[in-house]
Design a protein around this motif. Structure first.
Motif, mmCIF file in Angstrom:
data_model
loop_
_atom_site.group_PDB
_atom_site.id
_atom_site.type_symbol
_atom_site.label_atom_id
_atom_site.label_comp_id
_atom_site.label_asym_id
_atom_site.label_seq_id
_atom_site.Cartn_x
_atom_site.Cartn_y
_atom_site.Cartn_z
ATOM 1 N N THR A 1 0.750 -1.118 -0.284
ATOM 2 C CA THR A 1 0.331 -0.229 0.114
ATOM 3 C C THR A 1 0.886 1.487 -0.192
ATOM 4 O O THR A 1 1.928 1.418 0.278
ATOM 5 N N ARG A 2 0.456 2.486 -0.358
ATOM 6 C CA ARG A 2 0.916 3.406 -0.579
ATOM 7 C C ARG A 2 -0.362 4.398 -0.077
ATOM 8 O O ARG A 2 -2.093 4.471 -0.207
ATOM 9 N N PRO A 3 -0.215 5.911 0.285
ATOM 10 C CA PRO A 3 -1.305 7.156 -0.401
ATOM 11 C C PRO A 3 -2.357 6.750 -1.375
ATOM 12 O O PRO A 3 -1.087 6.614 -2.826
ATOM 13 N N GLY A 4 -3.163 6.324 -1.255
ATOM 14 C CA GLY A 4 -4.099 6.774 -2.681
ATOM 15 C C GLY A 4 -4.372 5.636 -3.236
ATOM 16 O O GLY A 4 -5.352 5.211 -3.938
ATOM 17 N N GLU A 5 -3.337 4.145 -2.533
ATOM 18 C CA GLU A 5 -3.765 2.891 -3.250
ATOM 19 C C GLU A 5 -3.923 1.635 -1.622
ATOM 20 O O GLU A 5 -2.681 1.632 -0.474
ATOM 21 N N ARG A 6 -4.488 1.154 -2.238
ATOM 22 C CA ARG A 6 -5.077 -0.359 -0.736
ATOM 23 C C ARG A 6 -4.218 -1.404 -2.023
ATOM 24 O O ARG A 6 -4.187 -1.972 -2.879
ATOM 25 N N ALA A 7 -4.403 -2.202 -0.310
ATOM 26 C CA ALA A 7 -4.119 -3.511 -0.939
ATOM 27 C C ALA A 7 -5.075 -3.653 -1.601
ATOM 28 O O ALA A 7 -6.182 -3.965 -1.626
ATOM 29 N N LEU A 8 -4.582 -5.014 -2.442
ATOM 30 C CA LEU A 8 -6.187 -5.679 -3.317
ATOM 31 C C LEU A 8 -5.793 -6.784 -3.360
ATOM 32 O O LEU A 8 -4.196 -8.066 -3.541
ATOM 33 N N ASP A 9 -6.299 -8.054 -2.488
ATOM 34 C CA ASP A 9 -6.309 -9.191 -2.173
ATOM 35 C C ASP A 9 -7.611 -9.699 -2.442
ATOM 36 O O ASP A 9 -8.201 -9.670 -1.890
ATOM 37 N N GLU A 10 -7.877 -10.439 -3.725
ATOM 38 C CA GLU A 10 -9.491 -11.301 -3.748
ATOM 39 C C GLU A 10 -9.373 -12.010 -3.237
ATOM 40 O O GLU A 10 -10.696 -11.855 -2.820
ATOM 41 N N TYR A 11 -8.806 -12.730 -2.773
ATOM 42 C CA TYR A 11 -9.797 -13.461 -1.906
ATOM 43 C C TYR A 11 -9.956 -13.141 -0.191
ATOM 44 O O TYR A 11 -10.739 -13.468 0.410
ATOM 45 N N GLU A 12 -9.795 -11.949 -0.289
ATOM 46 C CA GLU A 12 -10.466 -10.804 1.087
ATOM 47 C C GLU A 12 -11.145 -10.565 1.069
ATOM 48 O O GLU A 12 -12.071 -10.431 1.456
ATOM 49 N N LEU A 13 -11.227 -10.098 -0.780
ATOM 50 C CA LEU A 13 -12.484 -9.179 -1.216
ATOM 51 C C LEU A 13 -13.940 -9.886 -1.237
ATOM 52 O O LEU A 13 -15.303 -9.671 -0.839
ATOM 53 N N THR A 14 -13.598 -11.339 -1.547
ATOM 54 C CA THR A 14 -14.323 -11.961 -1.808
ATOM 55 C C THR A 14 -15.149 -13.249 -0.673
ATOM 56 O O THR A 14 -16.193 -13.985 -0.952
ATOM 57 N N GLU A 15 -14.193 -12.556 0.369
ATOM 58 C CA GLU A 15 -13.929 -13.887 1.288
ATOM 59 C C GLU A 15 -13.972 -15.055 1.216
ATOM 60 O O GLU A 15 -14.699 -16.040 1.810
ATOM 61 N N HIS A 16 -12.881 -15.018 0.233
ATOM 62 C CA HIS A 16 -12.578 -16.836 -0.210
ATOM 63 C C HIS A 16 -11.567 -17.309 1.046
ATOM 64 O O HIS A 16 -11.691 -18.715 1.271
ATOM 65 N N TYR A 17 -11.338 -16.521 2.113
ATOM 66 C CA TYR A 17 -11.080 -16.820 3.215
ATOM 67 C C TYR A 17 -11.048 -17.675 3.815
ATOM 68 O O TYR A 17 -10.645 -18.463 4.913
ATOM 69 N N ASP A 18 -12.324 -17.041 4.348
ATOM 70 C CA ASP A 18 -13.566 -17.712 4.919
ATOM 71 C C ASP A 18 -14.469 -18.858 4.662
ATOM 72 O O ASP A 18 -14.399 -19.658 5.218
ATOM 73 N N GLN A 19 -14.803 -18.349 3.459
ATOM 74 C CA GLN A 19 -15.504 -19.779 2.296
ATOM 75 C C GLN A 19 -15.525 -20.632 1.661
ATOM 76 O O GLN A 19 -15.105 -21.142 0.796
ATOM 77 N N TRP A 20 -13.939 -19.942 1.815
ATOM 78 C CA TRP A 20 -12.571 -22.046 0.999
ATOM 79 C C TRP A 20 -13.561 -23.258 0.251
ATOM 80 O O TRP A 20 -14.212 -23.628 -0.453
ATOM 81 N N HIS A 21 -14.236 -23.326 1.976
ATOM 82 C CA HIS A 21 -13.917 -25.063 2.340
ATOM 83 C C HIS A 21 -15.581 -24.991 1.101
ATOM 84 O O HIS A 21 -16.021 -26.258 0.405
ATOM 85 N N THR A 22 -16.466 -24.312 1.007
ATOM 86 C CA THR A 22 -17.966 -24.155 0.374
ATOM 87 C C THR A 22 -17.998 -23.474 -1.032
ATOM 88 O O THR A 22 -18.190 -23.960 -1.937
ATOM 89 N N ASP A 23 -16.815 -23.258 -0.951
ATOM 90 C CA ASP A 23 -16.517 -22.358 -2.217
ATOM 91 C C ASP A 23 -15.656 -23.212 -3.539
ATOM 92 O O ASP A 23 -15.950 -23.762 -4.055
ATOM 93 N N LEU A 24 -14.818 -23.959 -2.629
ATOM 94 C CA LEU A 24 -14.831 -25.465 -3.701
ATOM 95 C C LEU A 24 -15.270 -26.552 -4.248
ATOM 96 O O LEU A 24 -15.526 -27.652 -5.086
ATOM 97 N N GLY A 25 -16.833 -26.504 -2.196
ATOM 98 C CA GLY A 25 -17.618 -27.510 -2.901
ATOM 99 C C GLY A 25 -18.297 -27.028 -4.509
ATOM 100 O O GLY A 25 -19.304 -28.057 -4.469
#
Length: 422
Positions: A23-47
């Motif tokens: 990150t830097r001023p005007g730019e935030r982190a881009l993590d698609e797993y975080e944005l789509t909540e895949h880190y939390d929902q991976w078990h059902t997502d693979l299903g």
């Protein structure tokens, strides 16, 4: 016999896995797993992938999370995910590098240790999951990497110009080759390498005032793959340009002397984004910095890229990403049309072994990184499942694209092999 040699067309899906954590001023982190909540929902997502009959999944590892410090590894999230793949019988096609490095690697791809560090990471993954994972993509879309990070100064390390681009090409090619050699040492003949390129086409006034530029960019689009496969030697159209802009002759010799070849050549094609419309007059740099006009040439463009990569690299090819960001009806139409084309080409002898809808569920536009709006403002409607905001987090809502995908996947499992070219 490996999956890509059995003569069948294999259907898979992907989960968008772009990771740019800096990150830097005007730019935030881009993590698609975080944005789509895949880190939390991976078990059902693979299903969900299993539910529609996907045989494989193009799925990325967040390098910056599992390697939080030099020489340190955190497998606590990844271990159960890999176990879930095995439980479901879905083949993970592991995407090792999808645009981002760990935050501790100062200068990111421009750090002199980058090639060594990325290979170290790849070997650690291959060793840990040697019993369950054999399919790897060392670098996803290397020329998009190189342009965004090394020419357009859009992502870290924010290099620019031809020297910046060449520096990125060199780093990525070096890391690519070291990664594949390292994994091959761990897995031996069990390893399957799926190289993946973003296709870059040009249409319109291609023979007009920008003809030389178009010819150059067409050759440039292949340059990382040509480097790692040992093709950039005397007489190659990119050789003098690379050397003139700082590419090391020693690295060139090393890559040519120890090439890494794809078992399957993957091509990513988006009908509304993969073909630049060339017009006399102003030339646009491209990307999000200076977008160039695009033209949708549909299945004609897809046929072009599949044939081109099959002929150039003489290995089986797979469509490793495709979709349209549009209504459900338009997505289903593209799915049906593109699958029909793949079947026709296979009947004509083009060795197409895989079809991948990207992504499984909706994703968020990369411009989220430079925006200050809520994530829903960056939603892209692309998936077999819609992402729906709720008080309980992001819901996955199945749509008719999933039904169409499941129908195609089931039909192909039921038919005999059809392509005949060796």
């Amino acid at each position: 016999m490996t999956w890509y040699q059995d003569g069948r067309l294999h259907f898979g899906i992907g989960v968008e896995d772009t990771f740019v954590p800096q990150t830097r001023p005007g730019e935030r982190a881009l993590d698609e797993y975080e944005l789509t909540e895949h880190y939390d929902q991976w078990h059902t997502d693979l299903g969900l992938a299993s539910e529609v009959g996907a045989e494989f999944m193009r799925w990325g590892i967040p390098w910056y999370r599992i390697n939080p410090a030099p020489g340190q590894w955190d497998w606590s999230w990844l271990d159960p995910v890999m176990a879930r793949f095995a439980e479901l019988g879905i083949r993970p096609m592991v995407d090792l590098l999808h645009y981002g490095t760990p935050q501790w690697l100062e200068g990111e791809f421009a750090h002199p240790d980058y090639p060594k560090r990325v290979a170290e990471y790849a070997v650690a993954v291959a060793e840990r999951y040697a019993d369950t994972v054999t399919d790897y993509t060392p670098v996803n879309e290397p020329m998009i990497h190189a342009r965004f990070c090394g020419e357009l100064a859009y992502w870290p390390p924010y290099l620019s110009g031809e020297e910046g681009l060449t520096r990125m090409v060199a780093a990525l090619a070096d890391g690519f080759a070291r990664t594949q050699h390292g994994i091959a040492e761990v897995l031996g003949e069990r390893a399957t390498f799926v190289h993946v390129d973003a296709t870059s086409r040009f249409s319109g006034d291609v023979d007009g005032e920008h003809a030389d530029k178009v010819r150059f960019l067409r050759e440039q689009s292949y340059v990382v793959e040509d480097l790692v496969t040992g093709r950039v030697r005397e007489g190659h159209p990119m050789l003098e340009h690379l050397l003139a802009h700082g590419f090391s002759p020693d690295l060139l010799d090393r890559l040519a002397g120890a090439p890494v070849l794809p078992d399957v050549m993957g091509v990513n094609y988006y009908p509304r984004h993969s073909t630049t419309l060339v017009q006399d007059g102003v030339w646009h740099a491209g990307g999000f910095v200076d977008p160039a006009p695009q033209i949708d040439e549909g299945v004609l463009g897809l046929e072009d890229v599949l044939r081109s990569y099959a002929d150039r690299y003489a290995v089986p090819v797979a469509l490793t990403e495709t979709c349209v960001t549009a209504s459900v009806e338009e997505r289903v139409a593209w799915l049906d049309d593109s699958v029909a084309l793949v079947h026709r080409l296979r009947e004509e002898g083009v060795p197409i072994v895989g079809y991948t809808w990207w992504p499984l569920f909706d994703m968020y536009e990369w411009t989220y990184r430079h925006a200050d709006t809520p994530r829903e403002a960056s939603l892209l409607t692309m998936g077999l499942w819609d992402l729906v905001e709720s008080d309980q987090g992001l819901l996955r809502r199945r749509n008719p694209v999933a039904d169409a995908f499941a129908r195609h996947a089931a039909a192909d499992r039921a038919v005999a092999p059809s392509f005949t070219r060796g």
